[in-house]
Design an enzyme around this catalytic site. Structure first.
Site, short mmCIF file in Angstrom:
data_model
loop_
_atom_site.label_atom_id
_atom_site.label_comp_id
_atom_site.label_asym_id
_atom_site.label_seq_id
_atom_site.Cartn_x
_atom_site.Cartn_y
_atom_site.Cartn_z
N ARG A 86 0.85 -1.20 0.00
CA ARG A 86 0.00 0.00 0.00
C ARG A 86 0.89 1.24 0.00
O ARG A 86 1.63 1.50 0.95
CB ARG A 86 -0.93 0.04 1.22
N ASP A 121 -5.13 2.22 14.05
CA ASP A 121 -4.15 2.85 13.18
C ASP A 121 -4.63 4.25 12.84
O ASP A 121 -5.56 4.77 13.47
CB ASP A 121 -3.87 1.99 11.94
C1 LIG Z 1 -7.88 0.63 8.99
C2 LIG Z 1 -6.69 0.24 8.23
O1 LIG Z 1 -6.09 0.98 7.54
S1 LIG Z 1 -6.17 -1.35 8.48
C3 LIG Z 1 -4.64 -1.50 7.72
C4 LIG Z 1 -3.57 -0.85 8.43
N1 LIG Z 1 -3.37 -1.37 9.75
C5 LIG Z 1 -2.54 -2.40 9.97
O2 LIG Z 1 -1.98 -2.91 9.03
C6 LIG Z 1 -2.31 -2.86 11.38
C7 LIG Z 1 -1.55 -4.14 11.38
N2 LIG Z 1 -1.28 -4.66 12.72
C8 LIG Z 1 -0.23 -4.28 13.44
O3 LIG Z 1 0.53 -3.42 13.07
C9 LIG Z 1 0.02 -5.02 14.73
O4 LIG Z 1 -0.68 -6.23 14.75
C10 LIG Z 1 -0.39 -4.25 16.01
C11 LIG Z 1 0.44 -2.98 16.08
C12 LIG Z 1 -1.85 -3.90 15.98
C13 LIG Z 1 -0.08 -5.12 17.21
O5 LIG Z 1 1.28 -5.39 17.23
P1 LIG Z 1 2.01 -5.91 18.56
O6 LIG Z 1 1.47 -5.15 19.73
O7 LIG Z 1 3.47 -5.87 18.32
O8 LIG Z 1 1.47 -7.40 18.64
P2 LIG Z 1 2.19 -8.66 19.21
O9 LIG Z 1 3.04 -8.33 20.40
O10 LIG Z 1 1.15 -9.70 19.41
O11 LIG Z 1 3.13 -9.10 18.01
C14 LIG Z 1 3.96 -10.24 18.05
C15 LIG Z 1 4.96 -10.12 16.92
O12 LIG Z 1 4.25 -10.14 15.69
C16 LIG Z 1 4.55 -8.99 14.92
N3 LIG Z 1 3.32 -8.55 14.27
C17 LIG Z 1 2.13 -8.33 14.86
N4 LIG Z 1 1.24 -7.92 13.96
C18 LIG Z 1 1.88 -7.89 12.78
C19 LIG Z 1 1.46 -7.51 11.49
N5 LIG Z 1 0.23 -7.11 11.26
N6 LIG Z 1 2.36 -7.56 10.49
C20 LIG Z 1 3.63 -7.98 10.74
N7 LIG Z 1 4.07 -8.34 11.96
C21 LIG Z 1 3.20 -8.30 12.97
C22 LIG Z 1 5.02 -7.96 15.93
O13 LIG Z 1 5.85 -6.97 15.37
C23 LIG Z 1 5.75 -8.82 16.95
O14 LIG Z 1 7.05 -9.06 16.46
P3 LIG Z 1 8.29 -9.46 17.42
O15 LIG Z 1 8.06 -10.87 17.86
O16 LIG Z 1 9.49 -9.33 16.56
O17 LIG Z 1 8.29 -8.48 18.55
O1 LIG Z 2 -7.77 1.46 5.48
C1 LIG Z 2 -8.66 0.78 5.88
C2 LIG Z 2 -9.76 1.19 6.71
O2 LIG Z 2 -10.49 0.31 7.18
O3 LIG Z 2 -9.92 2.39 6.90
#
Ligand SMILES: CC(=O)SCCNC(=O)CCNC(=O)[C@H](O)C(C)(C)COP(=O)(O)OP(=O)(O)OC[C@H]1O[C@@H](n2cnc3c(N)ncnc32)[C@H](O)[C@@H]1OP(=O)(O)O
Ligand SMILES: O=CC(=O)O
Length: 630
Positions: free
Chosen positions: A196, A494
């Site tokens: 994205r 986010d």
């Molecule tokens: C409305 C929209 O726009 S939606 C689209 C945009 N939003 C997103 O993409 C959000 C994606 N999600 C995330 O970024 C994460 O899941 C969070 C920030 C919500 C939570 O992350 P954390 O609090 O670190 O979760 P958690 O502790 O369970 O993570 C465990 C491991 O998985 C990784 N991880 C967790 N979620 C993700 C993810 N979505 N992508 C990649 N890695 C991830 C963490 O970095 C962590 O890594 P580590 O072991 O090296 O420390």
């Molecule tokens: O970018 C995604 C959303 O749900 O907003």
């Protein structure tokens, strides 16, 4: 064309700013002015609508889509050339999302996110350059670097992936009762890689054009990702796929289309090679769905119901209308009033055939739950998540978004059970363009509007602003009253979910939301009108709770740095009579700044510029130029 790159980044990121990438960026510089003009047009339309108190309307059927030779009516009738859906996008039951980099982390740690994503078993993964990717220091470049290393299967990435696979299996053995990865090297080839790019409204922080104007982030993100990875992707038999966020009009889609054409031509790819999903995140876009499809032509493969941004955009577009007041955010589900009608238009648009009988995909919206908490809390939330996915599947979505790799195998069974790769071409009535259709897109229904809802909005908005300042543009958060209560899960927040919270608070303060329930703690009764005083009281109380919270929930060091800045931003946003168009603007101008006084001056500068000149400040205020790249 000359480019000016900040500090010594051309040297320290020469693996990202390759000669080929810089040549392509130079070739695309002319799009910068076009994008800036499109963004000025956006702001003007918004200002005009507010001044004249007018709603967004459908386009005139006889008019041409700006920037194209396509008539609106032809677009609506499918009289345009779209895309065949490539093999690796045919089945996208689950797409995960997330940033490919972490703040202030060495590459071996930062790149772990890419390993989680590509080992997760998701059909596709949208690596985020936008709402979930922090932008402190050089995170946008770290994101690009990590993706390049992973896509090229660099040994640095493979070593990390092997280790992460073991950790993921340990978790899945305990949670799912089985290993989720049998052969990590084979598993790495399963997931379709998607990127994205940042939306047209954002500027890159590191590159300017010859005039010293910040380069649009969309140009930089799309170019760096595509140029650095197209050969490796194609060699592996994969498509080159982007998500395009926050497009408001078909005219803006035409700008993207021309940009993609130019990029393809620059690197010798046939026109239409790059495939794009478009996030339907804007009320105006829902009025122009077929037109956007047509404008993107052979690039377009599908829509995603980007629900969180969408709620915000409706709130923003209706800011002038005193009767349009959203309820508690928890009530604005996909089956709520205007959301239901929005979803319906998206599924009808993708299932209208184009000139060659091609349909497009509908990818369902984001599931923000993460399965971490007490057994009861996780069970209840997962039941809701699966029910939500089941509903979207029944309504016609070909797949869903999840925010965490742990969610993939929880939600995927919804589509596995049905077994069809997608729902392309399912029969729905054709789109119509009546006044009743337009009214449905702003339909408010009675729903709880209460102090609990306001506290949730305030607490998470403050925490979100704080996380943003720390380089986490996505974070797992919950209202302070539930810290320590493992039955209430942290939810993915986010930029989009953070922003809606302030937009709703702005509505409640400036339009006088009427509370629907008594609240013994504040002494307010059902029927009380929400006011600035009430907002100030709740903010003060919720802020105090955050100051007292343990470091697990609010980093100690942030309490005297980014948290007070988040408070200052939230207050200005919510209390200003003139509603800022984007929360992210106020956050972005304070990236890498920990000084409250500096922040206050910048916030004031932004608001003065907006009010007096009708302009946004989107550039990196700390940009230090070095010698130009020619
Ligand atoms: C409305 C929209 O726009 S939606 C689209 C945009 N939003 C997103 O993409 C959000 C994606 N999600 C995330 O970024 C994460 O899941 C969070 C920030 C919500 C939570 O992350 P954390 O609090 O670190 O979760 P958690 O502790 O369970 O993570 C465990 C491991 O998985 C990784 N991880 C967790 N979620 C993700 C993810 N979505 N992508 C990649 N890695 C991830 C963490 O970095 C962590 O890594 P580590 O072991 O090296 O420390
Ligand atoms: O970018 C995604 C959303 O749900 O907003």
């Amino acid at each position: 064309m000359t480019l000016i790159i900040r500090d010594n980044l051309q040297e320290t990121y020469k693996d990202v700013y390759t000669d080929e990438a810089l040549a392509a960026l130079s070739a695309l510089v002319p799009f910068n002015q076009r994008i800036k003009t499109a963004m000025a047009d956006r702001l003007k339309r918004r200002a005009d609508r507010q001044k004249t108190k007018t709603r967004i309307t459908f386009l005139e059927p006889e008019s041409l889509i700006p920037g194209t030779a396509i008539a609106v009516q032809d677009a609506r009738d499918g009289q345009f050339e779209g895309s065949v859906i490539p093999a690796d996008l045919q089945r996208q039951w689950i797409q995960g999302t997330g940033p490919a980099a972490k703040p202030n982390a060495p590459v071996e740690n930062s790149i772990r996110n890419v390993a989680y994503a590509l080992l997760s078993g998701a059909d596709g993964w949208m690596f985020d350059g936008e709402d979930a990717l922090g932008q402190i220091t050089t995170m946008s470049l770290d994101n690009q670097r990590n993706l390049k290393l992973a896509i090229h299967k660099d040994p640095v990435f493979l070593k990390v992936a092997e280790q992460v696979a073991q950790e993921m299996n340990r978790w899945s053995n305990s949670f799912l009762g089985r290993e989720m990865i049998t052969d990590w090297e084979t598993q790495l080839n399963f997931t379709t890689k998607i990127f994205r790019a940042r939306g047209l409204h954002l500027d890159d922080r590191h590159i300017r054009d010859a005039d010293g104007t910040a380069l649009a982030a969309s140009i930089v993100d799309a170019t760096l990702y595509v140029v650095n990875n197209h050969q490796a992707l194609q060699k592996a038999g994969s498509s080159i796929v982007l998500y395009l966020p926050k497009i408001q009009t078909a005219g803006e889609a035409a700008v993207w289309n021309d940009l993609l054409d130019a990029l393809e031509s620059q690197i010798g790819l046939p026109a239409g090679t790059i495939k794009v999903y478009v996030l339907v995140e804007q009320l105006e876009a829902t009025h122009q769905l077929m037109e956007i499809r047509a404008a993107l032509g052979k690039h377009f493969v599908g829509y995603n119901t980007g629900r969180w941004d969408y709620i915000n955009s409706v709130s923003d577009a209706m800011a002038w209308d005193k009767t349009f007041i959203n309820p508690n955010i928890e009530a604005i589900t996909m089956t709520y009033g205007y959301m239901r009608n929005y979803e319906d238009r998206v599924r009808r648009a993708v299932n209208t055939p184009d000139l060659h009988g091609n349909f497009a995909l509908w990818q369902g919206g984001m599931e923000p739950n993460i399965p971490v908490g007490s057994e009861a809390g996780v069970a209840a939330s997962m039941e809701k998540a699966v029910a939500g996915a089941g509903r979207e599947q029944r309504e016609g979505a070909s797949g869903k978004w999840v925010a965490h790799w742990k969610m993939v195998h929880i939600v995927r069974p919804v589509w596995e059970k049905v077994g069809e790769a997608n729902q392309l071409g399912r029969e729905f009535p054709r789109l119509t363009y009546t006044q009743a259709d337009a009214d449905g897109l702003i339909l408010i229904e009675p729903a709880p509007t209460d102090i609990r809802g306001a506290r949730n909005l305030v607490s998470v908005a403050l925490q979100y602003g704080n996380a943003f300042g720390q380089g986490m543009q996505a974070a797992a958060l919950k209202p302070a009253d539930f810290f320590g209560n493992d039955d209430i899960l942290y939810l993915m927040e986010d930029m989009a979910t953070g922003e809606i919270r302030l937009s709703i608070l702005w509505e409640w303060v400036h339009k006088g939301a009427v509370l629907t329930d008594d609240d013994p703690e504040t002494g307010t009764k059902a029927g009380t009108v929400f006011s600035e005083e009430l907002y100030q009281k709740l903010v003060a109380e919720e802020y105090e709770k955050l100051l007292k919270a343990a470091s697990k929930d609010v980093y100690e060091s942030s309490k005297t740095t980014t948290l007070p800045i988040a408070l200052a931003i939230a207050n200005v946003y919510t209390l200003s009579a003139v509603k800022p168009p984007w929360f992210i603007d106020l956050l972005n101008i304070n990236l890498n700044n920990l000084d409250l006084d500096v922040a206050k001056k910048r916030i004031q500068l932004y608001m003065n510029t907006l009010v007096e000149d009708g302009k946004r400040i989107t550039e990196n205020l700390d940009f230090v130029a070095t010698s130009p790249y020619v």
